[in-house]
Structure formats: C-alpha cells, structure tokens
Design an enzyme around this catalytic site. Structure first.
Site, PDB file in Angstrom:
ATOM      1  N   ASP A  88       0.832  -1.203   0.000  1.00  0.00           N
ATOM      2  CA  ASP A  88       0.000   0.000   0.000  1.00  0.00           C
ATOM      3  C   ASP A  88       0.868   1.256   0.000  1.00  0.00           C
ATOM      4  O   ASP A  88       1.739   1.411   0.854  1.00  0.00           O
ATOM      5  CB  ASP A  88      -0.874  -0.048   1.270  1.00  0.00           C
ATOM      6  CG  ASP A  88      -1.928   1.023   1.317  1.00  0.00           C
ATOM      7  OD1 ASP A  88      -2.402   1.438   0.231  1.00  0.00           O
ATOM      8  OD2 ASP A  88      -2.306   1.442   2.430  1.00  0.00           O
ATOM      9  N   HIS A 214      -9.485   5.249  -1.222  1.00  0.00           N
ATOM     10  CA  HIS A 214      -8.588   5.338  -0.068  1.00  0.00           C
ATOM     11  C   HIS A 214      -9.251   6.206   0.998  1.00  0.00           C
ATOM     12  O   HIS A 214     -10.167   6.962   0.708  1.00  0.00           O
ATOM     13  CB  HIS A 214      -7.251   5.961  -0.486  1.00  0.00           C
ATOM     14  CG  HIS A 214      -6.344   4.989  -1.174  1.00  0.00           C
ATOM     15  ND1 HIS A 214      -5.198   4.514  -0.594  1.00  0.00           N
ATOM     16  CD2 HIS A 214      -6.440   4.382  -2.372  1.00  0.00           C
ATOM     17  CE1 HIS A 214      -4.609   3.664  -1.418  1.00  0.00           C
ATOM     18  NE2 HIS A 214      -5.339   3.574  -2.514  1.00  0.00           N
ATOM     19  N   SER A 217     -11.909   5.269   6.324  1.00  0.00           N
ATOM     20  CA  SER A 217     -12.232   5.362   7.755  1.00  0.00           C
ATOM     21  C   SER A 217     -12.943   6.671   8.024  1.00  0.00           C
ATOM     22  O   SER A 217     -12.617   7.699   7.421  1.00  0.00           O
ATOM     23  CB  SER A 217     -10.946   5.321   8.604  1.00  0.00           C
ATOM     24  OG  SER A 217     -10.361   4.057   8.552  1.00  0.00           O
TER      25      SER A 217
END
Ligand code: 13P
Length: 290
Positions: A88, A214, A217
């Site tokens: 990543d 991406h 959260s």
C-alpha cells in the site's frame, strides 16, 4: 486450484473484477502484526468475504516482508477464501520488486506526487515488472490529503482526479485498478467529509478498470455505499481498525495495571477489531462473495 507447493496468496485482479461485475467492494484492511492478520482473515472467512491485507512500506519494514508473506501464506492455506497481500502506497520501484520477489502479488505504486508524465513513466515500469510475475498493480491519479504512516499530505496539496486524464493514465500505464481522489483523506476528518460523487461517476464513464477508495475510515457507511454503487470496488480501511484496537488495549491496562501477558492484553484488542471487520464487510456487501 493450487498445487501443494504453489502459493495460495492471490493477486487482486480477479477479485476486483468480480466485485465490479457484481456491484460490491472488497475491503482492504491495513495490517500491522500477527494479531491484525488473524482477526481480519478469520472474520472474513466466517463471513465468506474475499479480503485484501494491505501493508504500507512502514509495516513491511516493521514486520519484515518474509514474515508477512509466511504468515499470510499460512492464513491463505487455512481458509478457503481469496486472500491477497497488498503493498500500500509504495513509492519505490526497488522496494516493490523486493516484496514481489518474496511472493506478494498485489501492489500500489504511488507516484501521485509526481507530474503526470513522470507518474505514467514510473507506474508503467512497475506494471511491466509486476505483470510478468502475475501480480496486479494499483496507482493513484490526483492526490489524497491526510496522514498514512510516513506519508503526510497537507490539505492544500491534495488534488482531485481529473476524469479525462484518468482515461489516458489507465490506457498508457496498463494498471489493473485506479485509486481516485474524490474528497476522502487518510485518517479522521474534521467535519463530515465532502465526497465529489459526480466526479466519481464521471471517472467511471471514462475508465473501465476497478476503482479504489482510499481513506474510507470515518466516512459514513451510506456514503461509502454510494461510492460502491458508482464504481468503487476496493475500500481501504486503516484508522477505523487501529483506534478500537488501541482503545481496547488501553482500557485493559487501565483495569489491569499490572498486566504483562500479551496473550491477555491483546485479546480485547482483537475482539474490538473483529466487530469493525464485520461492520466493514457488511458495508462493502462482500459477505458471501468468496
Ligand atoms: P484510512 O486510515 O483513512 O482508513 O485510510 C486507509 C487507506 O486509504 C490506506 O491506503
């Protein structure tokens, strides 16, 4: 199927194309140690979800690529679901080569900080190498803000993905998936994140490879689900797993100040992560898709 000696770790190409066809997303969880790998894989297996275990350069240095490959290979042999180990936000071709040679089969080359032509050149170099090994490649166009390990991007340097440029980028690099910048950021948000859904749809019109979100959260689930309806096939989650893990361990120490057995104080952390993994699998609609 696999022969006894071949690796069980898969690339992310087929799993993301299946997700694209069937309109769900594969969750990609950032892992840091044995505990995070175990929780993510065991929970994904219980819910029959394909899963991606993502490690940043910092994680691969911390844990050791050879350890990570061996642990994930063990997990993939134990569980009959597609399990990928993914590099990543790697910025160095040399580092990507090192870990692909160790058995990793999925990578992100992040040259999004470079001018367009240089981004294309660097990504193409990685694609040529990775594809020879049967590994898949993700790259980013535009630039996400926020903090992810050593990658710190100030909000003023964040740039949204241009849909027309995305088309050219995918065609010229041959990447398998494209990370888009549409208003998400790594880490927590100051207010409600403003996601440019119209831009995502415009990118989807131009680009046929699976799209990656991406910084998922702290984004409300209905918004993530709307991005999935508009073409996102991989959803990256790091912070939402780290915080409950740390909080549960902190609470355990608050209640047991003399504790010193990692098997005891890490267990509440694992239980806290498990709840999040279930929530995210449901959010992505990936349960039952393995
Ligand atoms: P979050 O920490 O915001 O979930 O971002 C994760 C991510 O995008 C990893 O690449």
């Amino acid at each position: 199927m696999h022969s006894e000696n071949s690796s069980h770790i898969v690339n992310t190409r087929e799993m993301l194309i299946k997700a694209q066809k069937e309109h769900y997303a594969v969750p990609a969880f950032n892992i840091h140690n044995l505990e995070t790998v175990q929780v993510v894989v065991e929970t994904a297996a219980e819910w029959r979800s394909p899963v991606i275990l993502a490690g940043t350069p910092g994680t691969f240095e911390y844990a050791g690529g050879d350890y990570l490959v061996a642990i994930v290979e063990t997990a993939a042999r134990k569980h009959d679901i597609p399990i990928a180990l993914h590099l990543d936000h790697f910025e160095s071709f040399e580092a990507i080569k090192t870990y692909l040679d160790m058995g990793v089969r999925s990578c992100m080359i992040d040259a999004s900080h470079e001018p367009f032509e240089e981004n294309v050149r660097i990504v193409k170099e990685v694609v040529d190498y990775a594809h020879r090994l049967g590994a898949s490649v993700e790259a980013e166009l535009g630039r996400l803000g926020g903090v992810e390990d050593d990658l710190i991007v100030d909000e003023k340097d964040a740039r949204y993905t241009n849909p027309k440029q995305a088309k050219e980028f995918v065609a010229r690099t041959g990447i398998d998936s494209l990370a888009v910048a549409i208003g998400t950021a790594h880490g927590l948000y100051k207010g409600e994140p403003k996601i440019d859904l119209e831009r995502l749809s415009a990118i989807r019109q131009e680009v046929s490879v699976p799209l990656v979100l991406h910084g998922a959260s702290d984004v409300p689930s209905p918004i993530v689900q709307e991005t999935i309806r508009r073409g996102i096939c991989k959803v990256n989650i790091a912070t939402d797993l780290k915080i409950p893990f740390a909080d549960a361990v902190k609470q355990y120490f608050a209640e047991h100040p003399d504790a010193n057995d990692p098997r005891k104080y890490l267990t509440p952390g694992k239980e806290a992560m498990k709840k999040v993994v279930i929530e995210k699998i449901k959010m992505c609609g990936s349960h039952g898709k393995a």
